[in-house]
Design an enzyme around this catalytic site. Structure first.
Site, mmCIF file in Angstrom:
data_model
loop_
_atom_site.group_PDB
_atom_site.id
_atom_site.type_symbol
_atom_site.label_atom_id
_atom_site.label_comp_id
_atom_site.label_asym_id
_atom_site.label_seq_id
_atom_site.Cartn_x
_atom_site.Cartn_y
_atom_site.Cartn_z
ATOM 1 N N ARG A 60 0.823 -1.214 0.000
ATOM 2 C CA ARG A 60 0.000 0.000 0.000
ATOM 3 C C ARG A 60 0.861 1.269 0.000
ATOM 4 O O ARG A 60 0.513 2.274 -0.621
ATOM 5 C CB ARG A 60 -0.910 -0.021 1.236
ATOM 6 C CG ARG A 60 -2.126 0.894 1.148
ATOM 7 C CD ARG A 60 -3.075 0.669 2.316
ATOM 8 N NE ARG A 60 -3.512 -0.701 2.414
ATOM 9 C CZ ARG A 60 -4.492 -1.239 1.674
ATOM 10 N NH1 ARG A 60 -5.146 -0.499 0.800
ATOM 11 N NH2 ARG A 60 -4.824 -2.503 1.829
ATOM 12 N N HIS A 104 -19.612 9.539 -0.527
ATOM 13 C CA HIS A 104 -19.891 8.190 -0.025
ATOM 14 C C HIS A 104 -21.398 7.943 -0.074
ATOM 15 O O HIS A 104 -22.183 8.815 0.323
ATOM 16 C CB HIS A 104 -19.375 8.071 1.414
ATOM 17 C CG HIS A 104 -19.594 6.711 1.994
ATOM 18 N ND1 HIS A 104 -18.788 5.645 1.673
ATOM 19 C CD2 HIS A 104 -20.542 6.231 2.834
ATOM 20 C CE1 HIS A 104 -19.234 4.561 2.307
ATOM 21 N NE2 HIS A 104 -20.298 4.897 3.017
#
Ligand code: GRF
Length: 186
Positions: A60, A104
Site C-alpha cells: 500500500r 460516499h
C-alpha cells in the site's frame, strides 16, 4: 485550484464533475475501467496506476507513492475521490492535508466502507443518502461537508437504490467541491 480525480468504476460521478464545468487536471485510475473513457472524452489526461495485487502482498505504501507522484506531476492541489477502489496509506493525506474530498453513498457515520448500499438495505432503513466529506486516513470518518437523504423504496435492490443515491451524488458532489474550493466550507 488544480483538481485531480481518483476513480475506479463507471465514471459517472467523474462525468458529473466534468459536466459541472469544473476543470479537471488529471484523472488517476487503479485498474482499467470506464472512468478512463470518460476522462478521454472530456480531453482530460487519464493515468493508470495499476494495482499489482489485490491480496495480502499488496504494498500500500509504494502504491500510494505512485498515485501521489502522478498527481504531483500534474501539480494537483485538490483531490476528489470518485469511487476509487483502493484505500491509500496515511502518507497520502499528509501530502494533501484537508485537500482530499470523497463522496460516499450513505449518511455517514452509518454504513462506512465499500458495501454501504447493501448494508443499508440489509438493515432495513427507510432513509439512507449520501455524504461529501474531507477524506482522512481514517476511512469514511473525516469532517462532513454536505449530506442529503435518499428514500429506500419498496422493492429496491442494491442496484436501484445505488442509482437513486448516485443521481443525488452527481449534483451534490460537484456543487460541494466548488463551494469547498471557494473557501465557503466547512
Ligand atoms: C459512488 O456511489 C461513490 O459514492 C462510490 O462509488 C460510486 C462511484 O460511481 N464510492 P461511478 O463509478 O462514478 O458511477
Amino acid at each position: 485550484m488544480r483538481l485531480g480525480v481518483l476513480a475506479s468504476g463507471t465514471g459517472t460521478i467523474l462525468r458529473s464533475i466534468v459536466d459541472s464545468g469544473l476543470a479537471v487536471t488529471v484523472v488517476v485510475v487503479d485498474r482499467p475501467c470506464r472512468a478512463t473513457d470518460v476522462a478521454q472524452a472530456a480531453g482530460v489526461p487519464a493515468v493508470l496506476v495499476e494495482r499489482a495485487s489485490f491480496g495480502a502482498a499488496f504494498d500500500r505504501e509504494t502504491y500510494t507513492k505512485q498515485v501521489l507522484t502522478a498527481l504531483l506531476e500534474h501539480r494537483v492541489e485538490l483531490v476528489a475521490i470518485a469511487g476509487f477502489g483502493t484505500i491509500l496509506a496515511a502518507s497520502f493525506f499528509d501530502a494533501f492535508p484537508d485537500r482530499v474530498l470523497n463522496t460516499h453513498p450513505s449518511l455517514l457515520p452509518a454504513f462506512k466502507g465499500w458495501h454501504a448500499v447493501e448494508e443499508a438495505l440489509a438493515a432495513g432503513v427507510k432513509v439512507t443518502g449520501t455524504t461529501v466529506h474531507i477524506a482522512t486516513a481514517d476511512v469514511d470518518a473525516g469532517p462532513i461537508l454536505a449530506q442529503e437523504a435518499v428514500p429506500v423504496l419498496p422493492g429496491d435492490d442494491a442496484a436501484t437504490l445505488h442509482e437513486r443515491i448516485k443521481a443525488v451524488e452527481r449534483r451534490l458532489y460537484p456543487e460541494t467541491i466548488v463551494r469547498f474550493a471557494r473557501g465557503e466550507l466547512p
